[in-house]
Design an enzyme around this catalytic site. Structure first.
Site, PDB file in Angstrom:
ATOM      1  N   GLY A 102      79.553 182.530  79.439  1.00 38.05           N
ATOM      2  CA  GLY A 102      78.690 182.449  80.618  1.00 38.05           C
ATOM      3  C   GLY A 102      79.487 182.395  81.907  1.00 38.05           C
ATOM      4  O   GLY A 102      79.176 183.102  82.875  1.00 38.05           O
ATOM      5  N   ILE A 108      70.767 186.190  83.111  1.00 28.08           N
ATOM      6  CA  ILE A 108      72.040 185.991  82.418  1.00 28.08           C
ATOM      7  C   ILE A 108      71.723 185.261  81.121  1.00 28.08           C
ATOM      8  O   ILE A 108      70.882 184.357  81.101  1.00 28.08           O
ATOM      9  CB  ILE A 108      73.059 185.218  83.294  1.00 28.08           C
ATOM     10  CG1 ILE A 108      74.441 185.165  82.625  1.00 28.08           C
ATOM     11  CG2 ILE A 108      72.540 183.844  83.657  1.00 28.08           C
ATOM     12  CD1 ILE A 108      75.555 184.654  83.549  1.00 28.08           C
ATOM     13  N   ALA A 109      72.349 185.691  80.045  1.00 32.07           N
ATOM     14  CA  ALA A 109      72.087 185.076  78.746  1.00 32.07           C
ATOM     15  C   ALA A 109      73.335 185.146  77.881  1.00 32.07           C
ATOM     16  O   ALA A 109      74.096 186.109  77.957  1.00 32.07           O
ATOM     17  CB  ALA A 109      70.932 185.782  78.039  1.00 32.07           C
ATOM     18  N   VAL A 110      73.497 184.117  77.061  1.00 31.59           N
ATOM     19  CA  VAL A 110      74.623 184.044  76.131  1.00 31.59           C
ATOM     20  C   VAL A 110      74.072 183.628  74.775  1.00 31.59           C
ATOM     21  O   VAL A 110      73.250 182.707  74.676  1.00 31.59           O
ATOM     22  CB  VAL A 110      75.673 183.011  76.618  1.00 31.59           C
ATOM     23  CG1 VAL A 110      76.761 182.812  75.578  1.00 31.59           C
ATOM     24  CG2 VAL A 110      76.265 183.444  77.951  1.00 31.59           C
ATOM     25  N   TYR A 168      76.122 176.947  87.314  1.00 33.20           N
ATOM     26  CA  TYR A 168      75.926 177.473  88.667  1.00 33.20           C
ATOM     27  C   TYR A 168      76.533 176.536  89.705  1.00 33.20           C
ATOM     28  O   TYR A 168      77.206 176.989  90.635  1.00 33.20           O
ATOM     29  CB  TYR A 168      74.437 177.692  88.945  1.00 33.20           C
ATOM     30  CG  TYR A 168      73.765 178.600  87.937  1.00 33.20           C
ATOM     31  CD1 TYR A 168      74.391 179.758  87.479  1.00 33.20           C
ATOM     32  CD2 TYR A 168      72.529 178.292  87.416  1.00 33.20           C
ATOM     33  CE1 TYR A 168      73.788 180.582  86.545  1.00 33.20           C
ATOM     34  CE2 TYR A 168      71.904 179.121  86.487  1.00 33.20           C
ATOM     35  CZ  TYR A 168      72.553 180.257  86.057  1.00 33.20           C
ATOM     36  OH  TYR A 168      71.958 181.075  85.133  1.00 33.20           O
ATOM     37  N   GLU A 188      67.350 182.295  90.435  1.00 35.11           N
ATOM     38  CA  GLU A 188      66.357 181.269  90.145  1.00 35.11           C
ATOM     39  C   GLU A 188      66.508 180.897  88.684  1.00 35.11           C
ATOM     40  O   GLU A 188      66.909 181.708  87.855  1.00 35.11           O
ATOM     41  CB  GLU A 188      64.938 181.712  90.507  1.00 35.11           C
ATOM     42  CG  GLU A 188      64.405 182.918  89.807  1.00 35.11           C
ATOM     43  CD  GLU A 188      63.849 182.672  88.420  1.00 35.11           C
ATOM     44  OE1 GLU A 188      63.623 181.514  88.024  1.00 35.11           O
ATOM     45  OE2 GLU A 188      63.681 183.653  87.704  1.00 35.11           O
TER      46      GLU A 188
END
Length: 154
Positions: free
Chosen positions: A88, A76-78, A121, A110
């Site tokens: 996100g 996942i990336a923003v 998270y 991870e």
């Protein structure tokens, strides 16, 4: 912040994904994937990518994989230009929703130790389960631990 639009992504979005990864991932940590890795995994069963767009521009993405009743948030990336504006969290909620729709009972991920994304998270119910020592390797040969997290979705 304008409206965040979520759309399904695929191999044709590789250039936009590369741009987001280049901006989002510090090369010191060795977290970004290559274009070949992203395109290659998209061809596998149970894998999907969600793009976040603002004004038609890709500003983030999430890459996930589900196998039976387990899933993994692979990446996942923003784009830092829109960090802390909900992109996100919107992507993560989308992944969780898609997992539930697929009958997933447990979602894993991870993340590099001390990555600020851990707060995101934790806010979505993920709990730390383990450590992978020296998991990430920088171009300079430095190593960094990864922490594994999971959340029950049932």
């Amino acid at each position: 912040m304008r409206l965040i639009e979520l759309v399904a992504g695929g191999g044709a979005d590789a250039e936009a994904i590369d741009r987001v990864m280049a901006a989002a991932f510090d090369p010191r940590y060795g977290e970004a994937w290559t274009r070949g890795q992203v395109v290659g995994i998209l061809a596998m069963p149970g894998v999907w990518m969600t793009l976040a767009r603002v004004d038609e521009r890709v500003v983030g993405f999430a890459l996930s994989r589900a196998i039976m009743d387990e899933a993994e948030l692979l990446l996942i990336a923003v784009d830092p230009a829109v960090a802390r504006t909900g992109v996100g969290a919107t992507l993560l909620r989308s992944v969780i929703g898609e997992c539930r729709a697929r009958g997933v009972r447990r979602l894993h991920l991870e993340v590099r130790a001390n990555n600020p994304a851990v707060a995101l998270y934790a806010a979505h119910g993920f709990r730390r389960e383990g450590v992978r020592r020296h998991y990430y390797r920088s171009r300079a040969g430095e190593t960094f631990d990864a922490h594994t997290y999971a959340v029950a979705l049932d």
